[in-house]
Design an enzyme around this catalytic site. Structure first.
Site, PDB file in Angstrom:
ATOM      1  N   TYR A 183       0.796  -1.227   0.000  1.00 23.02           N
ATOM      2  CA  TYR A 183       0.000   0.000   0.000  1.00 23.02           C
ATOM      3  C   TYR A 183       0.835   1.286   0.000  1.00 23.02           C
ATOM      4  O   TYR A 183       0.610   2.187  -0.809  1.00 23.02           O
ATOM      5  CB  TYR A 183      -0.893  -0.043   1.237  1.00 23.02           C
ATOM      6  CG  TYR A 183      -1.730   1.176   1.517  1.00 23.02           C
ATOM      7  CD1 TYR A 183      -2.842   1.480   0.735  1.00 23.02           C
ATOM      8  CD2 TYR A 183      -1.443   2.009   2.599  1.00 23.02           C
ATOM      9  CE1 TYR A 183      -3.639   2.588   1.026  1.00 23.02           C
ATOM     10  CE2 TYR A 183      -2.229   3.111   2.893  1.00 23.02           C
ATOM     11  CZ  TYR A 183      -3.328   3.405   2.108  1.00 23.02           C
ATOM     12  OH  TYR A 183      -4.101   4.491   2.389  1.00 23.02           O
ATOM     13  N   LYS A 187       1.029   5.240  -2.187  1.00 20.61           N
ATOM     14  CA  LYS A 187       0.695   6.513  -1.561  1.00 20.61           C
ATOM     15  C   LYS A 187       1.888   7.467  -1.576  1.00 20.61           C
ATOM     16  O   LYS A 187       1.714   8.695  -1.672  1.00 20.61           O
ATOM     17  CB  LYS A 187       0.203   6.279  -0.132  1.00 20.61           C
ATOM     18  CG  LYS A 187      -1.153   5.585  -0.067  1.00 20.61           C
ATOM     19  CD  LYS A 187      -2.231   6.392  -0.788  1.00 20.61           C
ATOM     20  CE  LYS A 187      -3.619   5.830  -0.578  1.00 20.61           C
ATOM     21  NZ  LYS A 187      -4.664   6.623  -1.257  1.00 20.61           N
TER      22      LYS A 187
END
Length: 341
Positions: A183, A187
């Site tokens: 993840y 980001k």
């Protein structure tokens, strides 16, 4: 974050706002808050049933129910074509005018250890958390920067309000945490995209002020401002799903972290925008993580508080960093760790 200014840098009353990932969590909270502030709100997500429920909820908070408008679009934004379709639909719905504000908020986390994560999941995490926003940014900026109006001057009272493109990143973009490898790189890429686009749009904003633009081509209709919001943990259905795949060592590292509701994180994000912030965090741990990892990112406001805070955080990190490293080391030392076959 604009500490010396009371001006509202993010006026939404009567303007049209497009929010992706708007059917639940932070996106739903943003829709509610912006409706309360008088915006026309369009939400985008994949599931029509959830969209219908969220739209009913959001519209019930309208500041001016007789004049405000609300719309929902079902789309899978990992497709470039779908992003273009969404913008076309919103522009048609908005009487031929592009949305004034676009918030690329769609995303989801699949926390797990890197070598235990299937390659397809690593790719899909990048698709959802980076490429969906990048595709939307590309299509939006091409739409906004078309030459459509005569030249405006900085002092022109009729000069339109700036348009805002906002990306929702995460505090995971500032610090690498064990268990967030699928993840956090996406980001972090999103934060860097915001940094880069913030620099690039100055080219077009400056051109609008050019003394001698080509008379036949016109200029973009309004200035464009880029922002990046980096929230922490938000209570939502998505957060509940994250707990299903999260490694125990990640939970140890997150012990004591502040948790915000969708309304709390929406209020903090919009308040940061109203103060003129570029890289906006929504709670104190996030503020500290941002200050310690600013690098070449633009400082909010005059930058004085950001600079001083970064000194404090960098000193504190002499102790925080080793403590986090030791927690991961000790977990592996005292628990069985699954090794690759």
């Amino acid at each position: 974050m604009g500490i010396f200014s009371r001006k509202n840098h993010f006026e939404v009353d009567g303007r049209t706002v497009l929010i992706t990932g708007g059917s639940q969590g932070m996106g739903r909270g943003l829709g509610k808050l912006l409706a309360q502030k008088g915006a026309n709100v369009v939400i985008v997500a994949r599931t029509q049933g959830k969209l219908d429920e969220a739209l009913k909820y959001i519209s019930s908070f309208a500041k001016s129910p007789q004049t405000q408008r609300f719309h929902a679009i079902s789309a899978d934004l990992i497709s470039p074509e779908e992003n273009a379709r969404v913008l076309d639909e919103v522009t048609t719905w908005n009487d031929g005018h592009p949305p004034d504000i676009v918030w690329a908020n769609a995303g989801m986390a699949h926390p797990s250890l890197f070598i235990e994560t299937p390659l397809e999941t690593l790719r899909s995490q990048m698709d959802m958390n980076y490429w969906a926003a990048a595709y939307l940014a590309h299509a939006t900026l091409k739409l906004w920067l078309r030459p459509v109006t005569p030249k405006a001057t900085p002092t022109d009272p009729e000069s339109p309000k700036p348009r805002h493109f906002i990306m929702t990143s995460s505090v995971a973009c500032f610090v690498g945490i064990a268990g967030y490898c699928p993840y956090s790189p996406a980001k972090a890429a999103l934060r860097n995209l915001a940094d880069t686009l913030r620099s690039e749009v100055n080219l077009y904003n400056g051109f609008r002020r050019s003394k001698n633009p080509p008379s036949s081509s016109g200029v973009p209709a309004a200035d464009v401002h880029i922002h990046c919001v980096a929230p922490g943990t938000i209570t939502s259905p998505g957060y509940a799903n994250e707990q299903l795949t999260k490694h125990p060592v990640t939970m140890v590292l997150e012990e004591g972290d502040a948790v915000q509701t969708e309304d709390e994180v929406a209020l903090a994000a919009v308040t940061g925008l109203e103060r003129g912030g570029f890289l906006i965090t929504t709670q104190w741990l996030g503020h500290a993580m941002r200050a310690g990892a600013l690098g070449g990112s633009a400082r909010n406001g005059w930058g004085v508080m950001d600079t001083v805070f970064s000194w404090v955080v960098n000193i504190a990190w002499l102790f925080i960093g080793p403590d986090m490293e030791s927690k991961v080391w000790n977990w592996g030392k005292t628990n069985e760790v699954k090794l690759p076959a």
